[in-house]
Design a protein around this motif. Structure first.
Motif, PDB file in Angstrom:
ATOM      1  N   VAL A  87      52.758  62.597  86.545  1.00  0.00           N
ATOM      2  CA  VAL A  87      52.970  61.250  86.911  1.00  0.00           C
ATOM      3  C   VAL A  87      51.987  60.227  86.325  1.00  0.00           C
ATOM      4  N   ASP A 116      54.847  55.177  86.094  1.00  0.00           N
ATOM      5  CA  ASP A 116      55.801  55.693  87.482  1.00  0.00           C
ATOM      6  C   ASP A 116      55.265  55.155  88.504  1.00  0.00           C
ATOM      7  N   THR A 138      62.325  51.434  87.417  1.00  0.00           N
ATOM      8  CA  THR A 138      61.726  52.386  86.664  1.00  0.00           C
ATOM      9  C   THR A 138      60.354  52.945  87.318  1.00  0.00           C
ATOM     10  N   PHE A 139      59.792  52.246  88.163  1.00  0.00           N
ATOM     11  CA  PHE A 139      58.509  52.596  88.606  1.00  0.00           C
ATOM     12  C   PHE A 139      58.297  52.150  90.312  1.00  0.00           C
ATOM     13  N   THR A 332      60.153  62.072  90.471  1.00  0.00           N
ATOM     14  CA  THR A 332      60.470  60.724  89.546  1.00  0.00           C
ATOM     15  C   THR A 332      61.889  60.418  89.372  1.00  0.00           C
ATOM     16  N   LYS A 338      63.237  55.117  81.882  1.00  0.00           N
ATOM     17  CA  LYS A 338      62.763  53.966  81.111  1.00  0.00           C
ATOM     18  C   LYS A 338      63.254  53.890  79.809  1.00  0.00           C
TER      19      LYS A 338
END
Length: 358
Positions: A87, A116, A138-139, A332, A338
């Motif tokens: 991560v 992340d 995306t995070f 994730t 991404k």
């Protein structure tokens, strides 16, 4: 390739600048104290391995990193390769000093499709990043405080810059390296003159990318009233100073977190928590005013700190690890993929000399 047999979690500390050692060591301390594993990876030529301590473990290349299989990677910088495991956690290399990038956007909030998890420092950064989280998907974001500041809130009885037998106020002068933002060349003669007086003790420290000729120029000023310091750990300097003279370097925000006043020279975005000046002749009276710590100035500093970094308990590292572990446990896959950003990843592969696909 190494086969993982241990149930301990592994955390990679990924750095590209010497000042990042001190930023991540509070995290390392907490990780090791709970029995997990830590290794360092040094990216590029601007970070010097001589600053590693004898008991700190370094992975020499990307192959070694991939073999070690970190569960998470902590990065006090802007980018990290997507091709290493774990991560990816952004912990920032400073506060938002209002610097604008070449795209005309605040660099602190530029999303580069690498992380992340962003561990933010306080409401002033958390709220914009939560908006960016909604926009990109995306995070994720967690407000944790900044691990780099944990030692700032712990008394250091062995601080080499604190001199109990010298009662004079200490002025800490710091400056950024950017030619368009640094005040070091312009204020040199004034600091030279002030350092020849004995009312204050001066400590001078610059960003490691500062132009060598400027560094050498300031080294010539060393006398009984001024000390030039080159270090990978600015925390003791921040603790020793009574007032800071600065420009637009984000280090001034670290100093402010101690509820100490800062005089800035031609700051990009001056506000009420700073004493901003534009002429070298104003430096001495501005420092005198800062040292008086008027009620209105200190109230502005207090309010500003509550927005930037409200926690002063020295426990930010624990909160970062808690947020990171929660994401490791959750995974994730729920985040949006991404963007490929092929150009950025090509540049990183070229910089690291790594071309393997798997």
């Amino acid at each position: 390739m190494e086969v993982r047999k241990s149930s301990k979690r592994r955390y990679l500390l990924y750095i590209a600048q010497n000042y990042s050692y001190a930023m991540l060591r509070p995290l390392q301390q907490v990780i090791l104290a709970r029995g997990d594993e830590v290794c360092w990876f040094l990216e590029g030529r601007e970070v010097d391995p001589k600053f590693l301590k004898a008991d700190e473990k370094r992975l020499p290349d990307i192959d070694a990193v991939k073999a070690w299989k970190p569960d998470a990677v902590f990065v006090p910088g802007n980018v990290v390769p997507s091709f290493i495991p774990g991560v990816k956690v952004g912990v920032f290399h400073g506060f938002n000093a209002g610097k604008m990038n070449h795209k005309g956007r605040e660099d602190h909030f530029e999303i580069r499709d690498c992380f992340d998890l962003y561990c933010t420092q306080g409401p002033a950064t958390t709220l914009p990043f939560l908006e960016l989280e909604k926009k990109f998907g995306t995070f994720t974001v967690a407000e944790t405080g900044w691990p780099a500041l944990d030692p700032l809130f712990i008394e250091n009885k062995d601080n080499p810059y604190i001199k109990p037998d010298d009662p004079r106020p200490v002025v800490l002068f710091c400056s950024t390296f950017s030619p368009s933002l640094t005040c070091a060349p312009e204020v040199f003669e004034q600091i030279k003159a002030l350092s020849q007086k004995s009312q204050w003790r001066w400590l001078v420290q610059f960003h490691p990318k500062m132009k060598p000729s400027i560094v050498e120029q300031y080294k010539t000023l060393e006398n009984e009233n001024l000390q030039f310091v080159e270090t990978d750990n600015v925390i003791p300097l921040l603790q020793a100073g009574d007032v800071m003279l600065c420009d637009t370097s984000s280090i001034l925000l670290m100093f402010l977190m101690q509820r100490k006043p800062v005089v800035t020279f031609k700051n990009q975005s001056p506000k009420a928590h700073l004493i901003d000046i534009n002429r070298v002749e104003e430096i001495e009276p501005a420092i005198t005013r800062a040292l008086s710590r008027t009620d209105d100035l200190m109230a502005h500093i207090h309010d500003y700190c509550n927005q930037i970094h409200p926690t002063g308990d020295g426990q930010s590292s624990q909160r970062v690890l808690a947020a990171t572990d929660a994401l490791i446990d959750k995974g994730t896959a729920w985040l949006k993929p991404k963007p490929l950003n092929l150009l950025r990843h090509f540049k990183m592969r070229r910089k690291l000399g790594y071309w393997k696909l798997f």
